[in-house]
Each structure stands twice: as structure tokens, then as C-alpha cells.
Write a protein that holds these residues in place. Sequence first.
Motif, PDB file in Angstrom:
ATOM      1  N   GLY A   1       0.813  -1.210   0.000  1.00  0.00           N
ATOM      2  CA  GLY A   1       0.000   0.000   0.000  1.00  0.00           C
ATOM      3  C   GLY A   1       0.848   1.261   0.000  1.00  0.00           C
ATOM      4  O   GLY A   1       0.546   2.230  -0.698  1.00  0.00           O
ATOM      5  N   PHE A   2       1.924   1.237   0.763  1.00  0.00           N
ATOM      6  CA  PHE A   2       2.815   2.393   0.838  1.00  0.00           C
ATOM      7  C   PHE A   2       3.441   2.682  -0.520  1.00  0.00           C
ATOM      8  O   PHE A   2       3.420   3.809  -1.016  1.00  0.00           O
ATOM      9  N   LEU A   3       3.989   1.634  -1.154  1.00  0.00           N
ATOM     10  CA  LEU A   3       4.638   1.819  -2.448  1.00  0.00           C
ATOM     11  C   LEU A   3       3.641   2.231  -3.521  1.00  0.00           C
ATOM     12  O   LEU A   3       3.926   3.078  -4.371  1.00  0.00           O
ATOM     13  N   GLY A   4       2.444   1.629  -3.471  1.00  0.00           N
ATOM     14  CA  GLY A   4       1.415   1.982  -4.443  1.00  0.00           C
ATOM     15  C   GLY A   4       0.998   3.437  -4.331  1.00  0.00           C
ATOM     16  O   GLY A   4       0.810   4.128  -5.344  1.00  0.00           O
ATOM     17  N   ASN A   5       0.856   3.918  -3.097  1.00  0.00           N
ATOM     18  CA  ASN A   5       0.483   5.317  -2.894  1.00  0.00           C
ATOM     19  C   ASN A   5       1.578   6.267  -3.352  1.00  0.00           C
ATOM     20  O   ASN A   5       1.300   7.325  -3.927  1.00  0.00           O
ATOM     21  N   ILE A   6       2.839   5.902  -3.093  1.00  0.00           N
ATOM     22  CA  ILE A   6       3.959   6.733  -3.541  1.00  0.00           C
ATOM     23  C   ILE A   6       3.957   6.843  -5.062  1.00  0.00           C
ATOM     24  O   ILE A   6       4.142   7.929  -5.632  1.00  0.00           O
ATOM     25  N   LEU A   7       3.738   5.715  -5.741  1.00  0.00           N
ATOM     26  CA  LEU A   7       3.723   5.718  -7.203  1.00  0.00           C
ATOM     27  C   LEU A   7       2.559   6.529  -7.762  1.00  0.00           C
ATOM     28  O   LEU A   7       2.643   7.032  -8.885  1.00  0.00           O
ATOM     29  N   ARG A   8       1.492   6.668  -6.977  1.00  0.00           N
ATOM     30  CA  ARG A   8       0.352   7.477  -7.417  1.00  0.00           C
ATOM     31  C   ARG A   8       0.533   8.953  -7.071  1.00  0.00           C
ATOM     32  O   ARG A   8      -0.356   9.769  -7.318  1.00  0.00           O
ATOM     33  N   GLY A   9       1.688   9.290  -6.503  1.00  0.00           N
ATOM     34  CA  GLY A   9       1.994  10.682  -6.242  1.00  0.00           C
ATOM     35  C   GLY A   9       1.555  11.205  -4.892  1.00  0.00           C
ATOM     36  O   GLY A   9       1.584  12.421  -4.661  1.00  0.00           O
ATOM     37  N   ARG A  10       1.159  10.319  -3.983  1.00  0.00           N
ATOM     38  CA  ARG A  10       0.748  10.778  -2.661  1.00  0.00           C
ATOM     39  C   ARG A  10       1.973  11.073  -1.798  1.00  0.00           C
ATOM     40  O   ARG A  10       3.059  10.569  -2.046  1.00  0.00           O
TER      41      ARG A  10
ATOM     42  N   ILE B   1       4.520  11.106   1.453  1.00  0.00           N
ATOM     43  CA  ILE B   1       5.007  10.035   2.331  1.00  0.00           C
ATOM     44  C   ILE B   1       4.113   9.930   3.562  1.00  0.00           C
ATOM     45  O   ILE B   1       3.789   8.825   4.019  1.00  0.00           O
ATOM     46  N   TYR B   2       3.676  11.089   4.093  1.00  0.00           N
ATOM     47  CA  TYR B   2       2.813  11.119   5.272  1.00  0.00           C
ATOM     48  C   TYR B   2       1.541  10.307   5.037  1.00  0.00           C
ATOM     49  O   TYR B   2       1.174   9.444   5.836  1.00  0.00           O
ATOM     50  N   ASP B   3       0.858  10.580   3.926  1.00  0.00           N
ATOM     51  CA  ASP B   3      -0.389   9.878   3.636  1.00  0.00           C
ATOM     52  C   ASP B   3      -0.142   8.430   3.219  1.00  0.00           C
ATOM     53  O   ASP B   3      -0.916   7.535   3.571  1.00  0.00           O
ATOM     54  N   SER B   4       0.931   8.199   2.472  1.00  0.00           N
ATOM     55  CA  SER B   4       1.229   6.843   2.005  1.00  0.00           C
ATOM     56  C   SER B   4       1.495   5.897   3.168  1.00  0.00           C
ATOM     57  O   SER B   4       1.095   4.732   3.161  1.00  0.00           O
ATOM     58  N   ALA B   5       2.170   6.410   4.195  1.00  0.00           N
ATOM     59  CA  ALA B   5       2.512   5.577   5.351  1.00  0.00           C
ATOM     60  C   ALA B   5       1.306   5.262   6.215  1.00  0.00           C
ATOM     61  O   ALA B   5       1.356   4.355   7.050  1.00  0.00           O
ATOM     62  N   ARG B   6       0.207   5.967   6.002  1.00  0.00           N
ATOM     63  CA  ARG B   6      -0.973   5.768   6.813  1.00  0.00           C
ATOM     64  C   ARG B   6      -2.042   4.961   6.090  1.00  0.00           C
ATOM     65  O   ARG B   6      -3.240   5.153   6.305  1.00  0.00           O
ATOM     66  N   ASN B   7      -1.608   4.033   5.261  1.00  0.00           N
ATOM     67  CA  ASN B   7      -2.562   3.123   4.623  1.00  0.00           C
ATOM     68  C   ASN B   7      -2.975   2.046   5.629  1.00  0.00           C
ATOM     69  O   ASN B   7      -2.345   1.863   6.669  1.00  0.00           O
ATOM     70  N   ARG B   8      -4.037   1.295   5.318  1.00  0.00           N
ATOM     71  CA  ARG B   8      -4.576   0.316   6.263  1.00  0.00           C
ATOM     72  C   ARG B   8      -4.290  -1.128   5.849  1.00  0.00           C
ATOM     73  O   ARG B   8      -5.028  -2.047   6.195  1.00  0.00           O
ATOM     74  N   GLY B   9      -3.178  -1.328   5.122  1.00  0.00           N
ATOM     75  CA  GLY B   9      -2.814  -2.676   4.703  1.00  0.00           C
ATOM     76  C   GLY B   9      -2.609  -3.631   5.867  1.00  0.00           C
ATOM     77  O   GLY B   9      -2.833  -4.837   5.740  1.00  0.00           O
ATOM     78  N   HIS B  10      -2.202  -3.093   7.025  1.00  0.00           N
ATOM     79  CA  HIS B  10      -1.952  -3.946   8.189  1.00  0.00           C
ATOM     80  C   HIS B  10      -3.231  -4.554   8.763  1.00  0.00           C
ATOM     81  O   HIS B  10      -3.168  -5.455   9.596  1.00  0.00           O
ATOM     82  N   PHE B  11      -4.395  -4.051   8.324  1.00  0.00           N
ATOM     83  CA  PHE B  11      -5.666  -4.627   8.779  1.00  0.00           C
ATOM     84  C   PHE B  11      -6.310  -5.526   7.717  1.00  0.00           C
ATOM     85  O   PHE B  11      -7.452  -5.960   7.883  1.00  0.00           O
ATOM     86  N   CYS B  12      -5.599  -5.800   6.660  1.00  0.00           N
ATOM     87  CA  CYS B  12      -6.137  -6.625   5.570  1.00  0.00           C
ATOM     88  C   CYS B  12      -6.623  -7.982   6.098  1.00  0.00           C
ATOM     89  O   CYS B  12      -5.944  -8.643   6.889  1.00  0.00           O
TER      90      CYS B  12
END
Length: 220
Positions: A45-54, A56-67
Amino acid sequence: MSGVTAYFDLDGTLLDASSEKSLTALLSKRRPWRIPLGLTMWTAGFLGNILRGRSIYDSARNRGHFCLCSWDVLQKLSKELVENKLSQQIPSEAADRLQWHKKQGHRLVLVTATIMPMAQAMADYLGIDTVYGCGPENMNGIMTGSERGWSVPRRKGKVPVIKADADSVGHDLGNCWGYGNTHADSFFMSVTGNPVAVNPGRRLKSMAEKNDWLQFEWRV
């Protein structure tokens, strides 16, 4: 009510701890098999958000850990965590301030980037009137780790949330209060008439001093 709402951030403001990190730790302790899964999905999720231009602050706060975790489990663990641990991480000054607002007849609102089951559990414990956290309208079934379709009151995203909230009850934000602890909170704090910096970091402290905002130190 008096026509005044006090808007509060949670982590680092009313709570001297990270509520979602605490929830993630408890979930991992109860279900150790989730650790590699959560780490893998969070990283993706972090890498995907970075590639979409988000950012670092927002990218690191994805909820992949609750998948693949169910909302029911998060709700049960959140209530348990608040009762057994996080209730002890609420500074007495924060509790006193909530009581001060209640005595004034002010309405209390929690607006936080914490996942909604945890935000709701904390709001229930603190006696807060309304809560806005991260999550979909219907929290049923299993989480995918994606925030698509969610309400996400984070950074500037808190501003439209509190504007809509104030409009819904007919309160003038110029008479309201806004409490936060980081520069990310300054966006919503700035649209209230009474911004209050709690345990402010360097950037927020500088802004508070420049604009003569009230400042508090609330620690356990």
C-alpha cells in the motif's frame, strides 16, 4: 447546547499514546500469523500510494496492516483496549478540559485519522457527543486494506468534516474550539475561532506562538 462545539484530535492530544498502533499490536499478539501478512500488505500500500503521487505522510498511513481482519474483531478489541490500557493514557488535564467544556454547555466532537472502531471506543469512554474517524459508512464484513470509499479525516481532510458538522448543528466555527498536537492538525484548528495547541511539535508550536494561540502540555 450553547452553540459552541469543541473539536478534538485524539492521538497526542486527548490520548498520550498511539491508539491505532496499540490496536495493531494487540491484534498481532492475538493473531501472530497476521504479522507477515500485515507487513506485506502495508508495504504494498505504501509503495502503491507513492507511485500514485501521494505524500510520504499519507502513504505511510494506509490500512494494509488490517487486511483480512473483520470489522467486528476490531470493534471488540478496541473496546477491550480502551478499558484495559488506553483509559490509563488519558492525561488528567485532558479529562479536566473535557469537563470544562461540558460545564460551559459546549458540544464535544472527536475528529481523528484513527480507524473508526478505535475512535468510537475512545469517544464512548470520554463521553464525546459525535465522532469522526477513518472508515466506510457501513463497517461490515472483512477489510481489504484499502481506504476506497472511506471517510478519511486526515490533515486537510479534517476541514470539510468539521465545516459540515458545524453546519449540521448551526454552529459558527468562529465561536468553536479546535485542539490538535501536530502541524497536520493546524488546518482544521485554523478554521475555528479558538485554536489550542496541545503538546505541540516544533512546526505547530512556531505557528501557535506566531498567532498567539493557547498552548497546553498534557502528559501522563
